[in-house]
Write a protein that holds these residues in place. Structure first.
Motif, short mmCIF file in Angstrom:
data_model
loop_
_atom_site.label_atom_id
_atom_site.label_comp_id
_atom_site.label_asym_id
_atom_site.label_seq_id
_atom_site.Cartn_x
_atom_site.Cartn_y
_atom_site.Cartn_z
N GLY A 201 0.94 -1.22 -0.11
CA GLY A 201 0.04 0.05 0.08
C GLY A 201 0.69 1.12 0.04
N SER A 202 1.80 1.20 0.82
CA SER A 202 2.77 2.62 0.74
C SER A 202 3.39 2.82 -0.38
CB SER A 202 3.89 2.30 1.89
OG SER A 202 3.30 1.99 3.11
N LEU A 203 4.01 1.80 -1.27
CA LEU A 203 4.67 1.93 -2.59
C LEU A 203 3.57 2.27 -3.47
CD1 LEU A 203 7.19 -1.02 -2.25
CD2 LEU A 203 7.59 1.31 -1.74
N LEU A 204 2.31 1.74 -3.52
CA LEU A 204 1.37 2.19 -4.44
C LEU A 204 0.79 3.45 -4.29
CD1 LEU A 204 -1.17 -1.01 -4.43
CD2 LEU A 204 -0.05 -0.04 -6.32
N LEU A 205 0.79 4.03 -2.80
CA LEU A 205 0.59 5.48 -2.55
C LEU A 205 1.60 6.30 -3.29
CD1 LEU A 205 -1.27 7.35 -1.43
CD2 LEU A 205 -0.13 6.90 0.98
N LEU A 206 2.79 5.98 -3.00
CA LEU A 206 4.03 6.94 -3.61
C LEU A 206 3.71 6.93 -5.14
CD1 LEU A 206 7.02 5.55 -1.58
CD2 LEU A 206 6.05 7.82 -1.72
N VAL A 207 3.62 5.86 -5.81
CA VAL A 207 3.35 5.86 -7.29
C VAL A 207 2.23 6.58 -7.69
CG1 VAL A 207 3.01 4.66 -9.44
CG2 VAL A 207 4.51 3.74 -7.53
N ALA A 208 1.17 6.61 -6.86
CA ALA A 208 -0.01 7.46 -7.09
C ALA A 208 -0.09 8.95 -6.96
CB ALA A 208 -1.11 6.98 -6.33
N VAL A 209 0.90 9.17 -5.79
CA VAL A 209 1.37 10.62 -5.76
C VAL A 209 1.99 11.19 -7.11
CG1 VAL A 209 2.76 12.26 -4.48
CG2 VAL A 209 1.15 10.39 -3.27
N GLY A 210 3.08 10.53 -7.33
CA GLY A 210 4.00 10.92 -8.44
C GLY A 210 2.96 10.94 -9.80
N SER A 211 1.92 10.13 -10.02
CA SER A 211 1.12 10.17 -11.15
C SER A 211 0.26 11.34 -11.33
CB SER A 211 0.29 8.82 -11.33
OG SER A 211 1.38 7.51 -11.29
N SER B 247 8.72 17.46 -8.36
CA SER B 247 10.36 17.81 -8.30
C SER B 247 11.05 16.67 -8.74
CB SER B 247 10.93 18.41 -6.98
OG SER B 247 10.84 17.36 -6.07
N PRO B 248 12.10 16.97 -9.44
CA PRO B 248 13.14 15.44 -9.62
C PRO B 248 13.28 14.51 -8.46
CG PRO B 248 14.08 17.71 -10.64
CD PRO B 248 13.18 18.07 -9.69
N LEU B 249 13.35 15.08 -7.34
CA LEU B 249 13.43 14.27 -6.28
C LEU B 249 12.10 13.47 -6.25
CD1 LEU B 249 15.62 13.13 -4.18
CD2 LEU B 249 14.67 15.00 -2.50
N VAL B 250 10.88 14.09 -6.18
CA VAL B 250 9.52 13.52 -6.02
C VAL B 250 9.45 12.42 -7.36
CG1 VAL B 250 7.10 13.66 -6.02
CG2 VAL B 250 8.50 15.29 -4.70
N ARG B 251 9.75 12.64 -8.09
CA ARG B 251 9.88 11.78 -9.35
C ARG B 251 10.65 10.62 -9.19
NH1 ARG B 251 9.68 16.44 -12.76
NH2 ARG B 251 11.85 16.12 -13.26
N PHE B 252 11.79 10.72 -8.85
CA PHE B 252 12.67 9.87 -8.23
C PHE B 252 12.03 8.57 -7.33
CE2 PHE B 252 16.00 7.29 -6.24
CZ PHE B 252 16.74 7.16 -7.15
N TYR B 253 11.40 9.10 -6.34
CA TYR B 253 11.00 8.09 -5.37
C TYR B 253 9.58 7.76 -5.56
CZ TYR B 253 14.97 8.94 -2.24
OH TYR B 253 16.14 8.93 -1.58
N THR B 254 8.86 8.28 -6.51
CA THR B 254 7.55 8.07 -6.94
C THR B 254 7.51 7.04 -8.33
OG1 THR B 254 6.99 9.93 -7.90
CG2 THR B 254 6.52 9.74 -5.48
N ASN B 255 8.65 6.85 -8.68
CA ASN B 255 8.98 6.10 -9.80
C ASN B 255 8.15 4.66 -9.67
OD1 ASN B 255 10.24 4.31 -12.11
ND2 ASN B 255 11.14 6.08 -12.20
N PRO B 256 7.26 4.25 -10.99
CA PRO B 256 7.01 2.91 -10.76
C PRO B 256 7.80 1.65 -10.43
CG PRO B 256 5.98 4.03 -12.53
CD PRO B 256 7.15 4.94 -12.05
N LEU B 257 9.13 2.04 -10.59
CA LEU B 257 10.19 0.88 -10.29
C LEU B 257 9.82 0.31 -9.13
CD1 LEU B 257 13.36 2.55 -11.88
CD2 LEU B 257 12.44 0.15 -12.52
#
Length: 337
Positions: A155-165, A171-181
């Motif tokens: 759930g935590s990792l899905l939430l991160l990707v959703a935030v980035g989407s 910011s580049p840092l947000v994009r990095f940590y919310t990458n679907p990887l």
């Protein structure tokens, strides 16, 4: 815990694929799909961490300590070599800035003075920034009861990707940590639960999954298709499920060389670009055909990685284990990024 040979084979294959990718890239050839070895590493890493925590629960801080001591020493050593080499002119195109160097040692993505990408001094170390981030998230969910850990992690990792989407201008840092990887770690953790519960498909279906995964990777390369975590992540997960199902049924042959290369995969990943740089420069200077340079560079990269495994990684880990408290068990060694 017995060795999972399928995990070793995947780690060896992923590391070799990354080496071939870099060798081809530096000689003007095409093997971009080799970069998908990283996707395999991430899925395998999620699998191993979940199996470790399920087999013998460990406190969050102990988990982080073990992982940092496993990952950091060799990486810091190669990073210091890169910095020293740049200082004496061995890497004339490598620009070193203090903030970027500090970020590299701390596994914090900082824009590189060599192009602005969020790459550390040792470029392939960008994957370790994801690994360490995953370990931090994983350690946090270890505070929860065992039955809640996988849902919280996923759930935590899905939430991160959703935030980035949905972020308007991240910011580049947000994009990095919310990458679907980051979802590839979650996929590996989910597959670990299937493995632990004995819920893997039969060997015929597993073999079909392997064929589909390899066929998918091959199609991407042959057709020169674009790819990312959304395409390569599922293929890597299919590959892992298939290999595990064959292992469960006793269908995996004993391949000592691949098992050994799996053990050495982290060192191969860290050190191969140093050997590649020398081989490519010499080959181009001598006018050697690109395909020959790439082949020689691949061999040299793997060879130097194996030497580093025996002469650097193994001694460091023996020293670390003598100096610390008993560590958590591992599944056939430790995962490489």
């Amino acid at each position: 815990m017995k060795t999972l040979y399928g995990i070793q084979y995947l780690r060896a294959s992923a590391a070799t694929a990354v080496v071939v990718f870099h060798a081809a890239e530096r000689t003007g050839l095409h093997f971009n799909i080799g970069a998908a070895g990283v996707d395999v590493f991430f899925v395998v890493s999620g699998f191993i961490m979940m199996v470790i925590s399920a087999r013998r629960p460990v406190k969050p801080l102990s988990f982080l300590r073990d992982r940092l001591l496993r990952i950091a020493p060799s990486y810091w050593l190669v990073t210091m070599i890169m910095i020293a080499g740049a200082a004496v002119g061995l890497f004339p195109n490598l620009i070193i800035e203090p903030l970027h160097a500090v970020g590299s040692f701390l596994f914090i993505p900082v824009p590189s003075p060599n192009g602005g990408h969020l790459w550390p001094v040792l470029v392939q170390g960008w994957t370790l920034n994801y690994e360490i981030f995953f370990y931090l998230v994983f350690a946090a969910v270890l505070f929860a009861p065992a039955r809640q850990q996988l849902p919280l992690l996923t759930g935590s990792l899905l939430l991160l990707v959703a935030v980035g989407s949905f972020a308007a201008d991240p910011s580049p840092l947000v994009r990095f940590y919310t990458n679907p990887l980051v979802l590839e770690f979650a996929a590996g953790a989910c597959l670990a639960q299937l493995w632990l519960k004995g819920m893997l498909p039969p060997k015929v279906i597993g073999l079909t999954m392997i064929v589909i995964a390899i066929g998918g990777f091959a199609a991407i390369e042959i057709l020169r298709l674009g790819f990312d975590a959304w395409s390569c992540g599922p293929l890597a997960a299919l590959l892992l499920v298939g290999v595990l199902s064959l292992e469960k049924e006793g269908w995996l042959p004993s391949l000592p060389i691949l098992t050994y290369l799996g053990d050495a995969s982290y060192s191969i990943y860290l050190w191969h670009t140093l050997a590649l740089a020398v081989v490519v420069k010499a080959g181009l200077h001598l006018g050697v055909p690109p395909v020959v340079i790439a082949a020689a560079g691949t061999f040299a990269g793997v060879f130097v990685g194996v030497v580093a495994y025996e002469m650097v990684e193994k001694p460091i880990q023996r020293f670390v284990k003598r100096r610390r408290l008993p560590v958590t068990p591992v599944v056939s060694g430790q995962p490489a990024p």
